[in-house]
Design a protein around this motif. Structure first.
Motif, PDB file in Angstrom:
ATOM      1  N   GLY A  44      23.652  -3.576  11.916  1.00  0.00           N
ATOM      2  CA  GLY A  44      23.911  -5.006  11.240  1.00  0.00           C
ATOM      3  C   GLY A  44      23.123  -5.303   9.958  1.00  0.00           C
ATOM      4  N   LEU A  64      22.051   5.070  13.558  1.00  0.00           N
ATOM      5  CA  LEU A  64      22.883   5.330  14.575  1.00  0.00           C
ATOM      6  C   LEU A  64      23.424   4.020  14.955  1.00  0.00           C
ATOM      7  N   GLY A  71      27.605  -3.660   9.428  1.00  0.00           N
ATOM      8  CA  GLY A  71      27.801  -5.309   9.376  1.00  0.00           C
ATOM      9  C   GLY A  71      27.437  -5.947  10.800  1.00  0.00           C
ATOM     10  N   ARG A  73      27.362  -8.341  13.631  1.00  0.00           N
ATOM     11  CA  ARG A  73      28.059  -9.481  14.099  1.00  0.00           C
ATOM     12  C   ARG A  73      28.345 -10.245  12.615  1.00  0.00           C
ATOM     13  N   GLY A  87      32.572 -13.085  11.906  1.00  0.00           N
ATOM     14  CA  GLY A  87      31.110 -13.612  12.454  1.00  0.00           C
ATOM     15  C   GLY A  87      30.438 -14.627  11.182  1.00  0.00           C
ATOM     16  N   THR A  89      29.076 -16.007   7.961  1.00  0.00           N
ATOM     17  CA  THR A  89      29.682 -16.287   6.760  1.00  0.00           C
ATOM     18  C   THR A  89      28.862 -16.745   5.615  1.00  0.00           C
ATOM     19  N   TRP A  90      28.479 -18.169   6.103  1.00  0.00           N
ATOM     20  CA  TRP A  90      27.814 -19.194   4.933  1.00  0.00           C
ATOM     21  C   TRP A  90      26.515 -18.596   4.558  1.00  0.00           C
ATOM     22  N   CYS A 267      28.191   5.909  17.925  1.00  0.00           N
ATOM     23  CA  CYS A 267      27.397   6.461  18.609  1.00  0.00           C
ATOM     24  C   CYS A 267      26.359   5.549  19.473  1.00  0.00           C
ATOM     25  N   ILE A 268      26.811   5.403  20.559  1.00  0.00           N
ATOM     26  CA  ILE A 268      26.309   4.307  21.531  1.00  0.00           C
ATOM     27  C   ILE A 268      25.010   5.022  22.226  1.00  0.00           C
ATOM     28  N   THR A 297      17.582  -2.238  16.568  1.00  0.00           N
ATOM     29  CA  THR A 297      17.812  -3.620  15.909  1.00  0.00           C
ATOM     30  C   THR A 297      19.163  -4.131  16.939  1.00  0.00           C
ATOM     31  N   PRO A 299      20.971  -6.258  19.542  1.00  0.00           N
ATOM     32  CA  PRO A 299      20.573  -7.831  19.873  1.00  0.00           C
ATOM     33  C   PRO A 299      20.187  -8.072  21.175  1.00  0.00           C
ATOM     34  N   GLY A 460      19.001 -16.254  13.842  1.00  0.00           N
ATOM     35  CA  GLY A 460      20.433 -16.618  14.334  1.00  0.00           C
ATOM     36  C   GLY A 460      21.292 -16.666  12.864  1.00  0.00           C
TER      37      GLY A 460
END
Ligand code: FAD
Length: 486
Positions: A44, A64, A71, A73, A87, A89-90, A267-268, A297, A299, A460
């Motif tokens: 992200g 990874l 990107g 979210r 997700g 936007t602004w 790749c989880i 990183t 969430p 957020g």
């Protein structure tokens, strides 16, 4: 390219399809090194900023990512020649980290305005008796709303300005704000205003968390209001006025283009361990990667899915944010005049508005669904018609006529790599856990945990993600270079 993510519902065919076209899909590179300086987990904006900065600093970096794209979210899809933000936007020039990136990549000319925020847009809201909608000019709404917001925020006789004297250091002054970590509903109930004004003000605030007022934190809102210079109009503008014409994925791609390390998509990550030889990261499909440092990183709501050794401080596992809402795009084949409608956190849809004319001569509208209502309880893809009906009933004034042809959306609450929408807190969440997380993002030797969900500034938001990624990159670089950062 096509990502596995995202849904589209075609009204005429009554059919839901999965997967969307986006420039965010990227290919994995070779996995060239036996050991890296830094392994970054998650692609992200937090991970992208950290990866770019560290590779420019000459560090050997491996990225990874569980998804097939960058990107997290925030990503843009292309449907029938039109861009839809699934997700984040602004963006706004008062968000320093994101605007620095917009400038860096020459995208200032690419910024455009959403039509709902134009002076011509009508505003509508459920009327006091909740049996219809009132439609009026924005100035009229401001006349009533802004004094009410001032009353709401004025917990110190100074318009709220003394509560977070340094809004980007939210943990300071805790002895003052500690008592105010209450719900929006509780705070509004304290005000000496009419029931009609209570409903009215809550309608405007519920869309910030996509939650019922009892589940939204007043303190978190005050924090964001402080970052907006204590001006509600500016806050609204930051949240919904300016966006990138070519989409946020253009910005993510620009950051990624300066990254020179290796990357592995699909790749989880299953475990992150500190060993005598350094950090070891394993994936669900049995691969193992080594590095001196890890920047994770992932969430907040997904952290319990990863095994950490040594285990994470308990706050990282137990803390939660409150946002399980969703954003759903609608396309109307008929042109719709600029309009912005809000209901309240007790209806399924808390807001909807016109975004722009569409490539096909119709109108693109955006709607927000409330946590635990339609989108979360009943999967929207199982009953998209009910969603269209809810938009009509909950927020659309009778005078607006829409011919909805399709819906486009991403179900963030059900996505296993986000388990929620943007990080927006509930009452007491900042006091119980999230504050502790913010205080200590270097959780153990060799491991940094950063994400927009617990950013110091624009928590957020994309800006918060960039802030966290850049801070972590700097700390890790200094540590690798043997420099004491104090
Ligand atoms: P994420 O983007 O969530 O990145 C984390 C990454 O980790 C993801 O790519 C994920 O796939 C990956 N990951 C998770 N688990 C694993 C695992 N086990 N192994 C490997 N990888 C893993 N912000 C704004 O500024 N403006 C807006 O208008 C706005 N609107 C929004 C609307 C919606 C509907 C949503 C959902 C968000 C919105 N946001 C907005 C918020 C913004 O999108 C986020 O705050 C920001 O994108 C978060 O970035 P991040 O890198 O911190 O986290």
């Amino acid at each position: 390219s096509t990502t596995k993510d995202g849904y589209r519902y075609d009204v005429a065919r009554d059919q839901v399809t999965t997967g969307c076209q986006t420039e965010a899909v990227k290919s994995s590179s070779a996995h060239t090194e036996a050991s890296y300086d830094v392994i970054i987990i998650g692609c992200g904006f937090t991970g992208l900023a950290a990866a770019r900065d560290l590779s420019i600093a000459g560090k050997r970096v491996l990225l990874l990512e569980a998804r097939d794209r960058i990107g997290g979210r925030t990503y843009t899809t292309h449907v029938d020649g039109h861009n839809y933000e699934m997700g984040g936007t602004w963006i706004h020039w008062l968000q320093p980290h994101v605007w620095a990136e917009v400038t860096r990549y020459g995208l200032v000319d690419n910024v455009k305005m959403s039509t709902c925020m134009s002076k011509e847009a009508d505003v509508s809201y459920l009327n006091d008796a909740k049996d219809g909608t009132i439609r009026e000019r924005p100035e009229k709404t401001d006349e009533r709303l802004l004094p009410l917001i001032h009353k709401l925020m004025d917990i110190d006789g100074d318009g709220g300005e003394t509560v977070f004297p340094q809004p980007w250091l939210p943990l300071e002054n805790r002895e003052v704000w500690g008592a105010w970590d209450i719900s929006l509903q509780e705070r509004v109930d304290q005000l000496d205003i009419s029931q009609a004004d209570r409903d009215f003000v809550l309608s405007w605030l519920s869309m910030n968390t996509c939650s019922a007022p009892a589940q939204s934190s007043f303190l978190n809102l005050l924090r964001l209001y402080s970052l907006s210079g204590y001006e509600f109009n500016i806050f609204m503008e930051i949240c919904g006025k300016y966006k990138l014409k070519d989409g946020t994925s253009r910005l993510a791609s620009a950051i990624y283009s300066e990254f020179t390390g290796d990357s592995q998509f699909n790749c989880i990550v299953k475990s992150i361990s500190s060993t005598r030889e350094g950090m070891v990261v394993t994936s669900k499909d049995g691969r193992s990667f080594s590095g001196k440092e890890v920047i994770c990183t992932i969430p907040l709501h997904c952290l319990p899915d990863v095994e950490f050794s040594p285990p994470l401080p308990s706050a990282f596992v137990t803390a939660k944010h409150a946002n399980f809402g969703g954003k759903v795009h609608l396309h109307s084949s008929s042109p719709v005049d600029p309009w912005f409608g809000v209901s309240d956190g007790h209806h399924s849809v808390c807001a909807a508005f016109t975004e722009s004319p569409s490539a096909q001569g119709g109108t693109h509208l955006v709607s927000f669904a409330v946590s635990d209502k339609l989108i979360a309880k009943h999967h929207i893809k199982d009953n998209p018609k009910a969603y269209i009906e809810a938009v009509t009933n909950d927020v659309t004034p009778n005078s607006v006529h829409m011919e909805t042809t399709h819906l486009v959306w991403h179900d963030w609450a059900r996505d296993e790599f986000s388990k929620g929408a943007w990080g927006s807190y509930g009452p007491k969440q900042l006091s119980n856990g999230l504050g502790e997380i913010m205080r200590n993002t270097k959780v153990s030797e060799g491991l940094q945990l950063v994400n927009s969900d617990w950013a110091s500034g624009w928590v957020g938001y994309i800006d918060g993600a960039l802030e966290m990624g850049r801070k972590a990159a700097r700390d890790v670089k200094l540590h690798l270079d043997g420099i004491d950062r104090r």
